[in-house]
Scaffold this motif. Structure first.
Motif, PDB file in Angstrom:
ATOM      1  N   TYR A  44       0.828  -1.207   0.000  1.00  9.78           N
ATOM      2  CA  TYR A  44       0.000   0.000   0.000  1.00  9.78           C
ATOM      3  C   TYR A  44       0.863   1.260   0.000  1.00  9.78           C
ATOM      4  O   TYR A  44       0.666   2.159  -0.822  1.00  9.78           O
ATOM      5  CB  TYR A  44      -0.933  -0.020   1.213  1.00  9.78           C
ATOM      6  CG  TYR A  44      -1.727   1.248   1.404  1.00  9.78           C
ATOM      7  CD1 TYR A  44      -2.739   1.601   0.518  1.00  9.78           C
ATOM      8  CD2 TYR A  44      -1.469   2.098   2.473  1.00  9.78           C
ATOM      9  CE1 TYR A  44      -3.479   2.762   0.690  1.00  9.78           C
ATOM     10  CE2 TYR A  44      -2.201   3.255   2.659  1.00  9.78           C
ATOM     11  CZ  TYR A  44      -3.199   3.585   1.768  1.00  9.78           C
ATOM     12  OH  TYR A  44      -3.919   4.744   1.947  1.00  9.78           O
ATOM     13  N   TRP A  45       1.824   1.318   0.910  1.00  8.90           N
ATOM     14  CA  TRP A  45       2.629   2.533   1.031  1.00  8.90           C
ATOM     15  C   TRP A  45       3.586   2.715  -0.144  1.00  8.90           C
ATOM     16  O   TRP A  45       3.827   3.840  -0.588  1.00  8.90           O
ATOM     17  CB  TRP A  45       3.376   2.559   2.364  1.00  8.90           C
ATOM     18  CG  TRP A  45       2.440   2.935   3.469  1.00  8.90           C
ATOM     19  CD1 TRP A  45       1.799   2.085   4.322  1.00  8.90           C
ATOM     20  CD2 TRP A  45       1.994   4.243   3.800  1.00  8.90           C
ATOM     21  NE1 TRP A  45       0.976   2.799   5.170  1.00  8.90           N
ATOM     22  CE2 TRP A  45       1.086   4.132   4.869  1.00  8.90           C
ATOM     23  CE3 TRP A  45       2.268   5.513   3.307  1.00  8.90           C
ATOM     24  CZ2 TRP A  45       0.456   5.227   5.454  1.00  8.90           C
ATOM     25  CZ3 TRP A  45       1.654   6.613   3.885  1.00  8.90           C
ATOM     26  CH2 TRP A  45       0.753   6.471   4.947  1.00  8.90           C
ATOM     27  N   LYS A  46       4.126   1.634  -0.689  1.00  2.33           N
ATOM     28  CA  LYS A  46       5.091   1.763  -1.791  1.00  2.33           C
ATOM     29  C   LYS A  46       4.405   1.872  -3.154  1.00  2.33           C
ATOM     30  O   LYS A  46       4.753   2.731  -3.966  1.00  2.33           O
ATOM     31  CB  LYS A  46       6.053   0.577  -1.799  1.00  2.33           C
ATOM     32  CG  LYS A  46       7.092   0.709  -2.887  1.00  2.33           C
ATOM     33  CD  LYS A  46       8.139  -0.361  -2.855  1.00  2.33           C
ATOM     34  CE  LYS A  46       9.137  -0.115  -3.966  1.00  2.33           C
ATOM     35  NZ  LYS A  46      10.088  -1.180  -4.118  1.00  2.33           N
ATOM     36  N   MET A 121       0.503  -0.758  -9.723  1.00  2.00           N
ATOM     37  CA  MET A 121       0.925  -2.154  -9.676  1.00  2.00           C
ATOM     38  C   MET A 121      -0.069  -3.005  -8.870  1.00  2.00           C
ATOM     39  O   MET A 121      -0.603  -2.558  -7.858  1.00  2.00           O
ATOM     40  CB  MET A 121       2.308  -2.211  -9.009  1.00  2.00           C
ATOM     41  CG  MET A 121       3.026  -3.508  -9.135  1.00  2.00           C
ATOM     42  SD  MET A 121       4.657  -3.447  -8.336  1.00  2.00           S
ATOM     43  CE  MET A 121       5.481  -2.184  -9.270  1.00  2.00           C
ATOM     44  N   LEU A 122      -0.312  -4.207  -9.337  1.00  2.00           N
ATOM     45  CA  LEU A 122      -1.131  -5.182  -8.612  1.00  2.00           C
ATOM     46  C   LEU A 122      -0.286  -5.829  -7.519  1.00  2.00           C
ATOM     47  O   LEU A 122       0.944  -5.887  -7.630  1.00  2.00           O
ATOM     48  CB  LEU A 122      -1.669  -6.246  -9.552  1.00  2.00           C
ATOM     49  CG  LEU A 122      -2.644  -5.753 -10.626  1.00  2.00           C
ATOM     50  CD1 LEU A 122      -2.915  -6.854 -11.637  1.00  2.00           C
ATOM     51  CD2 LEU A 122      -3.934  -5.279  -9.990  1.00  2.00           C
ATOM     52  N   PRO A 123      -0.916  -6.347  -6.455  1.00  2.00           N
ATOM     53  CA  PRO A 123      -0.148  -6.971  -5.383  1.00  2.00           C
ATOM     54  C   PRO A 123       0.779  -8.085  -5.857  1.00  2.00           C
ATOM     55  O   PRO A 123       1.909  -8.195  -5.380  1.00  2.00           O
ATOM     56  CB  PRO A 123      -1.214  -7.511  -4.433  1.00  2.00           C
ATOM     57  CG  PRO A 123      -2.411  -6.673  -4.682  1.00  2.00           C
ATOM     58  CD  PRO A 123      -2.342  -6.320  -6.145  1.00  2.00           C
ATOM     59  N   ASN A 124       0.322  -8.897  -6.825  1.00  2.00           N
ATOM     60  CA  ASN A 124       1.161 -10.013  -7.280  1.00  2.00           C
ATOM     61  C   ASN A 124       2.320  -9.552  -8.158  1.00  2.00           C
ATOM     62  O   ASN A 124       3.197 -10.317  -8.490  1.00  2.00           O
ATOM     63  CB  ASN A 124       0.331 -11.068  -8.001  1.00  2.00           C
ATOM     64  CG  ASN A 124      -0.328 -10.549  -9.261  1.00  2.00           C
ATOM     65  OD1 ASN A 124      -0.409  -9.345  -9.478  1.00  2.00           O
ATOM     66  ND2 ASN A 124      -0.813 -11.452 -10.087  1.00  2.00           N
ATOM     67  N   GLU A 125       2.338  -8.264  -8.531  1.00  2.00           N
ATOM     68  CA  GLU A 125       3.450  -7.702  -9.300  1.00  2.00           C
ATOM     69  C   GLU A 125       4.502  -7.063  -8.401  1.00  2.00           C
ATOM     70  O   GLU A 125       5.569  -6.704  -8.858  1.00  2.00           O
ATOM     71  CB  GLU A 125       2.919  -6.647 -10.281  1.00  2.00           C
ATOM     72  CG  GLU A 125       1.957  -7.212 -11.292  1.00  2.00           C
ATOM     73  CD  GLU A 125       1.257  -6.138 -12.098  1.00  2.00           C
ATOM     74  OE1 GLU A 125       0.909  -6.426 -13.268  1.00  2.00           O
ATOM     75  OE2 GLU A 125       1.053  -5.010 -11.598  1.00  2.00           O
ATOM     76  N   TYR A 126       4.165  -6.946  -7.119  1.00  2.00           N
ATOM     77  CA  TYR A 126       5.059  -6.324  -6.142  1.00  2.00           C
ATOM     78  C   TYR A 126       5.912  -7.377  -5.473  1.00  2.00           C
ATOM     79  O   TYR A 126       5.417  -8.398  -5.040  1.00  2.00           O
ATOM     80  CB  TYR A 126       4.229  -5.574  -5.099  1.00  2.00           C
ATOM     81  CG  TYR A 126       5.001  -5.063  -3.914  1.00  2.00           C
ATOM     82  CD1 TYR A 126       5.970  -4.084  -4.069  1.00  2.00           C
ATOM     83  CD2 TYR A 126       4.757  -5.561  -2.649  1.00  2.00           C
ATOM     84  CE1 TYR A 126       6.666  -3.606  -2.991  1.00  2.00           C
ATOM     85  CE2 TYR A 126       5.458  -5.081  -1.553  1.00  2.00           C
ATOM     86  CZ  TYR A 126       6.410  -4.106  -1.729  1.00  2.00           C
ATOM     87  OH  TYR A 126       7.104  -3.635  -0.642  1.00  2.00           O
ATOM     88  N   GLU A 127       7.199  -7.170  -5.431  1.00  2.00           N
ATOM     89  CA  GLU A 127       8.097  -8.140  -4.807  1.00  2.00           C
ATOM     90  C   GLU A 127       8.495  -7.676  -3.427  1.00  2.00           C
ATOM     91  O   GLU A 127       8.832  -6.598  -3.172  1.00  2.00           O
ATOM     92  CB  GLU A 127       9.330  -8.354  -5.652  1.00  2.00           C
ATOM     93  CG  GLU A 127       8.984  -9.011  -6.961  1.00  2.00           C
ATOM     94  CD  GLU A 127      10.228  -9.278  -7.798  1.00  2.00           C
ATOM     95  OE1 GLU A 127      11.346  -9.204  -7.272  1.00  2.00           O
ATOM     96  OE2 GLU A 127      10.064  -9.540  -8.978  1.00  2.00           O
TER      97      GLU A 127
END
Length: 127
Positions: A44-46, A121-127
């Motif tokens: 959320y924050w990034k 970005m979608l959550p599954n795209e965030y590492e």
């Protein structure tokens, strides 16, 4: 003392504990809620707040407040001395469970794409 009850054995442990107590205790019971995870919070924050802050020029804390007003608030009518007054209340994002929080960020992603023209970005795209 805190008991987390996940099955009948946990219930029985609580009952046995309560039977051993003397009088004059207050017992509160509440449903366990799965608050948002650290991973959701970091995402959320990034990926949401920081990206929108960079795009709009607002500081991240300001952007977070803007998003709360837009997507986590509700209007209520209260009566004060026989006068009805509309008030907007903000709901804390920290108290949202994982499903509520995902709905909140989904609404923000849709808004960002349709109103601002930016894809978050979608959550599954965030590492």
């Amino acid at each position: 003392m805190k008991f987390v009850i996940k099955d009948n054995r946990d219930k029985q442990s609580l009952i046995n504990y309560l039977k051993e107590l003397e009088n004059d205790y207050i017992v509160s019971v509440k449903k366990q809620r799965n608050t948002r995870s650290n991973m959701q919070n970091n995402y959320y924050w990034k990926c949401i707040v920081q990206e929108l802050s960079d795009f709009t020029g607002f500081f991240p804390d300001e952007m977070h407040d803007i998003l709360k007003v837009k997507f986590s608030s509700e209007w209520q009518t209260i009566e004060v001395e026989d006068i009805c007054v509309g008030v907007q209340t903000l709901n804390s994002t920290a108290r949202k469970n994982t499903a509520e929080f995902e709905l909140y960020v989904e609404q923000i992603r849709i808004w960002a794409l349709s109103e601002l023209g930016i894809r978050l970005m979608l959550p599954n795209e965030y590492e």
